[in-house]
Write a protein that holds these residues in place. Structure first.
Motif, short mmCIF file in Angstrom:
data_model
loop_
_atom_site.label_atom_id
_atom_site.label_comp_id
_atom_site.label_asym_id
_atom_site.label_seq_id
_atom_site.Cartn_x
_atom_site.Cartn_y
_atom_site.Cartn_z
N THR A 157 0.79 -1.23 0.00
CA THR A 157 0.00 0.00 0.00
C THR A 157 0.82 1.28 0.00
O THR A 157 0.30 2.34 -0.31
CB THR A 157 -0.93 0.04 1.23
N GLY A 158 2.09 1.19 0.40
CA GLY A 158 2.91 2.39 0.48
C GLY A 158 2.56 3.28 1.66
O GLY A 158 3.07 4.39 1.79
N GLY A 159 1.70 2.81 2.54
CA GLY A 159 1.37 3.54 3.76
C GLY A 159 0.12 4.39 3.65
O GLY A 159 -0.17 4.96 2.61
N THR A 160 -0.64 4.42 4.75
CA THR A 160 -1.82 5.27 4.88
C THR A 160 -1.53 6.27 5.99
O THR A 160 -0.98 5.90 7.03
CB THR A 160 -3.06 4.42 5.25
N LEU A 161 -1.91 7.53 5.77
CA LEU A 161 -1.69 8.56 6.78
C LEU A 161 -3.04 9.02 7.35
O LEU A 161 -3.94 9.41 6.59
CB LEU A 161 -0.94 9.76 6.18
N GLN A 202 -1.15 -1.81 6.42
CA GLN A 202 -2.09 -2.87 6.79
C GLN A 202 -1.58 -4.26 6.48
O GLN A 202 -1.98 -5.23 7.09
CB GLN A 202 -3.42 -2.64 6.09
N GLU A 203 -0.67 -4.36 5.53
CA GLU A 203 -0.22 -5.69 5.12
C GLU A 203 0.83 -6.25 6.06
O GLU A 203 1.51 -5.50 6.76
CB GLU A 203 0.36 -5.62 3.70
N PRO A 210 -6.53 0.21 13.90
CA PRO A 210 -6.67 0.94 12.63
C PRO A 210 -8.13 1.17 12.28
O PRO A 210 -8.45 2.11 11.55
CB PRO A 210 -6.00 0.02 11.61
N LEU A 211 -9.02 0.31 12.79
CA LEU A 211 -10.45 0.49 12.53
C LEU A 211 -10.95 1.78 13.17
O LEU A 211 -11.81 2.46 12.62
CB LEU A 211 -11.24 -0.70 13.08
N VAL A 212 -10.40 2.13 14.33
CA VAL A 212 -10.75 3.39 14.98
C VAL A 212 -10.30 4.56 14.12
O VAL A 212 -11.02 5.54 13.94
CB VAL A 212 -10.12 3.47 16.40
N MET A 213 -9.09 4.43 13.56
CA MET A 213 -8.57 5.49 12.67
C MET A 213 -9.51 5.69 11.48
O MET A 213 -9.87 6.80 11.13
CB MET A 213 -7.19 5.11 12.13
N ALA A 214 -9.86 4.58 10.84
CA ALA A 214 -10.69 4.66 9.64
C ALA A 214 -12.07 5.20 9.95
O ALA A 214 -12.64 5.95 9.14
CB ALA A 214 -10.79 3.27 9.00
N GLU A 215 -12.59 4.87 11.13
CA GLU A 215 -13.95 5.27 11.48
C GLU A 215 -14.02 6.71 12.01
O GLU A 215 -14.88 7.48 11.60
CB GLU A 215 -14.51 4.31 12.54
N TYR A 216 -13.10 7.06 12.90
CA TYR A 216 -13.20 8.34 13.61
C TYR A 216 -12.11 9.35 13.24
O TYR A 216 -12.25 10.53 13.54
CB TYR A 216 -13.18 8.11 15.12
N GLY A 217 -11.04 8.87 12.63
CA GLY A 217 -9.95 9.78 12.26
C GLY A 217 -10.17 10.37 10.88
O GLY A 217 -11.11 10.04 10.17
N MET A 236 -4.19 10.52 3.50
CA MET A 236 -3.80 9.82 2.27
C MET A 236 -4.08 8.34 2.46
O MET A 236 -3.54 7.71 3.36
CB MET A 236 -2.31 10.03 1.96
N ALA A 237 -4.91 7.77 1.60
CA ALA A 237 -5.34 6.38 1.76
C ALA A 237 -4.25 5.38 1.36
O ALA A 237 -4.19 4.28 1.91
CB ALA A 237 -6.60 6.13 0.94
#
Length: 196
Positions: free
Chosen positions: A129-133, A145-146, A171-178, A182-183
């Motif tokens: 993925t090259g990283g998610t911020l 994630q990998e 990370p689910l908290v990040m995706a939901e509330y953060g 950059m995806a």
């Protein structure tokens, strides 16, 4: 061991990979023998240096990061009785152990994110993925994630450790509330945009 006390009856301790290696502690040996000795040392140090009393019921939430060490979150249920009789007091310990294979690092400011990206950039072709911020509660998080090859993960976590610390947050908290800044391909994008 690095101690962080949040409030009375709650503390967090980070134990480095080197310390785990010295004590020969692994996830499967945490509840027996040397693992118990390490936790006992942790509680003794917490009491002598921070006044944390190991009485009543203690909840241990342990998060293992294979390339970094482990984070121990200790919470004491209830209040400390006014009088304690050490030789008669019994401590009940409940433990939850989680092994984290993804990489999620907390970086306190954007400059640290940029500097980390420059160090990581040449290794991103070995990731999916090259990283998610993410930005969550005023703090930046770089997330992979990998599950990477062990050598790549070790390199990535070593570089990230210079600028931040592993996060036990989901990370689910990040995706939901953060806020997703950059995806994917966050590292390369940041390194290119903010050249040194």
């Amino acid at each position: 061991m690095r101690f962080e006390q949040f409030k009375q009856g709650h503390l967090r301790v980070f134990v480095s990979r080197q310390e785990l290696s010295v004590h020969d502690v692994r996830p499967e040996t945490l509840a027996v023998g040397k693992g118990q000795a390490l936790l006992r040392n942790l509680l003794e140090e917490a009491e002598s240096n921070y006044g944390f009393q190991a009485v009543g019921t203690l909840e241990f939430f342990v998060t293992f990061f294979p390339n970094d060490g482990m984070l121990v979150d200790v919470r004491r249920e209830g209040t400390v009785p006014e009088e304690t009789f050490e030789e008669f007091d019994q401590v009940e310990i409940r433990m939850t152990v989680d092994i984290v294979h993804h990489v999620l690092y907390q970086l306190d400011n954007f400059e640290d994110v940029i500097q980390a990206s420059h160090g990581l950039r040449r290794h991103m072709d070995q990731t999916e993925t090259g990283g998610t911020l993410y930005l969550f509660e005023g703090t930046y998080y770089l997330y992979f994630q990998e599950q990477m090859k062990q050598s790549v993960e070790r390199t990535v976590t070593t570089i990230l450790s210079e600028y931040g610390q592993p996060s036990p947050k989901s990370p689910l908290v990040m995706a939901e509330y953060g806020q997703t800044i950059m995806a994917e391909q966050a590292v390369s994008t940041l390194a290119t945009t903010f050249s040194q």
